[in-house]
Motif scaffolding. Structure first.
Motif, PDB file in Angstrom:
ATOM      1  N   THR A   1      52.233  45.525  75.110  1.00  0.00           N
ATOM      2  CA  THR A   1      51.020  46.458  74.503  1.00  0.00           C
ATOM      3  C   THR A   1      50.331  46.242  73.704  1.00  0.00           C
ATOM      4  O   THR A   1      51.668  46.327  72.245  1.00  0.00           O
ATOM      5  CB  THR A   1      50.680  47.486  75.563  1.00  0.00           C
ATOM      6  N   ALA A   2      49.627  46.547  72.634  1.00  0.00           N
ATOM      7  CA  ALA A   2      49.025  46.182  71.060  1.00  0.00           C
ATOM      8  C   ALA A   2      47.673  46.457  71.175  1.00  0.00           C
ATOM      9  O   ALA A   2      46.940  46.231  71.698  1.00  0.00           O
ATOM     10  CB  ALA A   2      49.492  45.193  70.168  1.00  0.00           C
ATOM     11  N   ALA A   3      47.427  47.602  70.449  1.00  0.00           N
ATOM     12  CA  ALA A   3      45.285  47.863  69.898  1.00  0.00           C
ATOM     13  C   ALA A   3      46.169  48.227  68.931  1.00  0.00           C
ATOM     14  O   ALA A   3      46.594  48.509  67.980  1.00  0.00           O
ATOM     15  CB  ALA A   3      45.301  49.450  70.946  1.00  0.00           C
ATOM     16  N   TYR A   4      44.186  48.016  68.350  1.00  0.00           N
ATOM     17  CA  TYR A   4      44.114  48.382  67.475  1.00  0.00           C
ATOM     18  C   TYR A   4      42.530  48.129  66.763  1.00  0.00           C
ATOM     19  O   TYR A   4      42.001  48.344  67.653  1.00  0.00           O
ATOM     20  CB  TYR A   4      43.960  46.777  66.736  1.00  0.00           C
ATOM     21  N   SER A   5      42.228  50.056  65.935  1.00  0.00           N
ATOM     22  CA  SER A   5      40.859  49.904  65.346  1.00  0.00           C
ATOM     23  C   SER A   5      40.157  49.610  64.219  1.00  0.00           C
ATOM     24  O   SER A   5      41.512  50.940  63.472  1.00  0.00           O
ATOM     25  CB  SER A   5      40.712  51.695  65.932  1.00  0.00           C
ATOM     26  N   GLY A   6      40.189  49.696  63.574  1.00  0.00           N
ATOM     27  CA  GLY A   6      39.475  49.424  62.358  1.00  0.00           C
ATOM     28  C   GLY A   6      38.918  50.528  61.520  1.00  0.00           C
ATOM     29  O   GLY A   6      37.843  51.182  62.259  1.00  0.00           O
ATOM     30  N   ALA A   7      38.549  50.424  60.669  1.00  0.00           N
ATOM     31  CA  ALA A   7      38.715  52.171  59.545  1.00  0.00           C
ATOM     32  C   ALA A   7      36.619  52.349  60.489  1.00  0.00           C
ATOM     33  O   ALA A   7      36.678  53.319  59.854  1.00  0.00           O
ATOM     34  CB  ALA A   7      38.805  51.426  58.064  1.00  0.00           C
ATOM     35  N   ASN A   8      35.926  50.839  60.371  1.00  0.00           N
ATOM     36  CA  ASN A   8      35.136  51.423  60.672  1.00  0.00           C
ATOM     37  C   ASN A   8      34.324  50.852  62.331  1.00  0.00           C
ATOM     38  O   ASN A   8      33.294  50.982  62.856  1.00  0.00           O
ATOM     39  CB  ASN A   8      33.988  50.470  59.756  1.00  0.00           C
ATOM     40  N   THR A   9      35.395  51.074  63.107  1.00  0.00           N
ATOM     41  CA  THR A   9      35.230  51.968  64.398  1.00  0.00           C
ATOM     42  C   THR A   9      34.133  52.791  64.039  1.00  0.00           C
ATOM     43  O   THR A   9      33.994  53.867  63.786  1.00  0.00           O
ATOM     44  CB  THR A   9      36.486  51.726  64.959  1.00  0.00           C
ATOM     45  N   LEU A  10      33.354  52.612  65.557  1.00  0.00           N
ATOM     46  CA  LEU A  10      32.321  53.605  65.515  1.00  0.00           C
ATOM     47  C   LEU A  10      32.591  54.959  66.582  1.00  0.00           C
ATOM     48  O   LEU A  10      33.363  55.072  67.179  1.00  0.00           O
ATOM     49  CB  LEU A  10      31.001  53.231  66.568  1.00  0.00           C
ATOM     50  N   GLY A  11      32.079  56.310  65.567  1.00  0.00           N
ATOM     51  CA  GLY A  11      31.974  57.471  66.121  1.00  0.00           C
ATOM     52  C   GLY A  11      33.066  57.354  66.782  1.00  0.00           C
ATOM     53  O   GLY A  11      34.476  57.277  66.090  1.00  0.00           O
ATOM     54  N   THR A  12      33.847  58.655  67.711  1.00  0.00           N
ATOM     55  CA  THR A  12      35.104  59.338  68.086  1.00  0.00           C
ATOM     56  C   THR A  12      35.811  57.728  69.179  1.00  0.00           C
ATOM     57  O   THR A  12      35.684  57.314  69.977  1.00  0.00           O
ATOM     58  CB  THR A  12      35.014  60.303  69.188  1.00  0.00           C
ATOM     59  N   TYR A  13      37.046  57.105  68.172  1.00  0.00           N
ATOM     60  CA  TYR A  13      37.453  56.029  69.094  1.00  0.00           C
ATOM     61  C   TYR A  13      38.975  56.991  68.861  1.00  0.00           C
ATOM     62  O   TYR A  13      39.305  57.613  68.230  1.00  0.00           O
ATOM     63  CB  TYR A  13      36.791  54.592  68.209  1.00  0.00           C
TER      64      TYR A  13
END
Length: 224
Positions: free
Chosen positions: A92-104
């Protein structure tokens, strides 16, 4: 706006995803899977093109983490995207960009990965992973549903959700389950009820497609 779990069944090798959002028709944009290859969740400010592209890269045999690195390095506006994926071996792998909304947040487990944005709290995704792992060996679809229920019970989105979906890709080239609640005040409860209706017939529809002569009945009025 969204929380999801993407997973591989350790018994059958099937891939699946559950997702819910305050937005309408979330599963139509966010859930992608391919038999024998993997599954991709693309969400937040969603770019649906990431789903098929991720599956194409996974199909070359690259592991999930390498595929994610390539997508992040080469995708325009990647700072707005949240991605989770699983490969044919359960990596598995996951990514959240710097402009992801709210609490992530995202969380990886044994053969599963959860991700969410605009969450009530970061613990939502961990609760989803825990629920999926704790039901190892049971019905894959039910485990996926239970993980979505656990995410909601842990707070879910910061606001009410209105759509939900479940996707399962098994041995055949088409999804054996592609269930969607596109707008409702209780989408996860509605999706759970829809799964309970679909589950008894799911394998029969595969049999009917592959060899109708082996199907004992077609489940319609007038069919003996």
């Amino acid at each position: 706006m969204t929380f999801s779990l993407t997973a591989r069944c350790e018994i059958t090798g099937a891939f699946g995803m559950v997702v819910s959002s305050s937005s309408t028709a979330v599963a139509a944009r966010c859930a992608f899977a391919r038999a024998g290859v993997g599954a991709v969740a693309t969400q937040n400010i969603t770019d649906p093109r990431i789903g098929p592209r991720g599956l194409d890269l996974l199909e070359t045999g690259l592991p999930a983490r390498t595929v994610l690195e390539r997508i992040v390095e080469s995708t325009e506006h990647i700072a707005y995207r949240q991605i989770a994926l699983i490969d044919s071996q359960g990596g598995t792998a996951a990514y959240s960009g710097a402009n992801t909304l709210g609490t992530y947040a995202s969380a990886e487990g044994r053969g599963c990965v959860a991700a969410g944005n605009m969450l009530a709290g970061e613990g939502v995704v961990a609760a989803m992973v825990d629920a999926f792992e704790s039901r190892s060996g049971r019905s894959f679809g039910k485990r996926l549903i239970r993980s979505l229920q656990a995410g909601l019970a842990a707070g879910g989105e910061a606001g009410p959700v209105h759509s939900a979906g479940l996707l399962i890709q098994a041995e055949v080239s088409w999804p054996v389950a592609d269930l969607r609640v596109d707008y409702s005040d209780t989408p996860i409860a509605d999706l759970t009820a829809l799964w309970e209706l679909w589950k008894p017939d799911m394998d029969s529809y595969v049999t009917r497609a592959l060899d109708p002569s082996k199907a004992p009945s077609y489940g319609v009025p007038g069919d003996p």
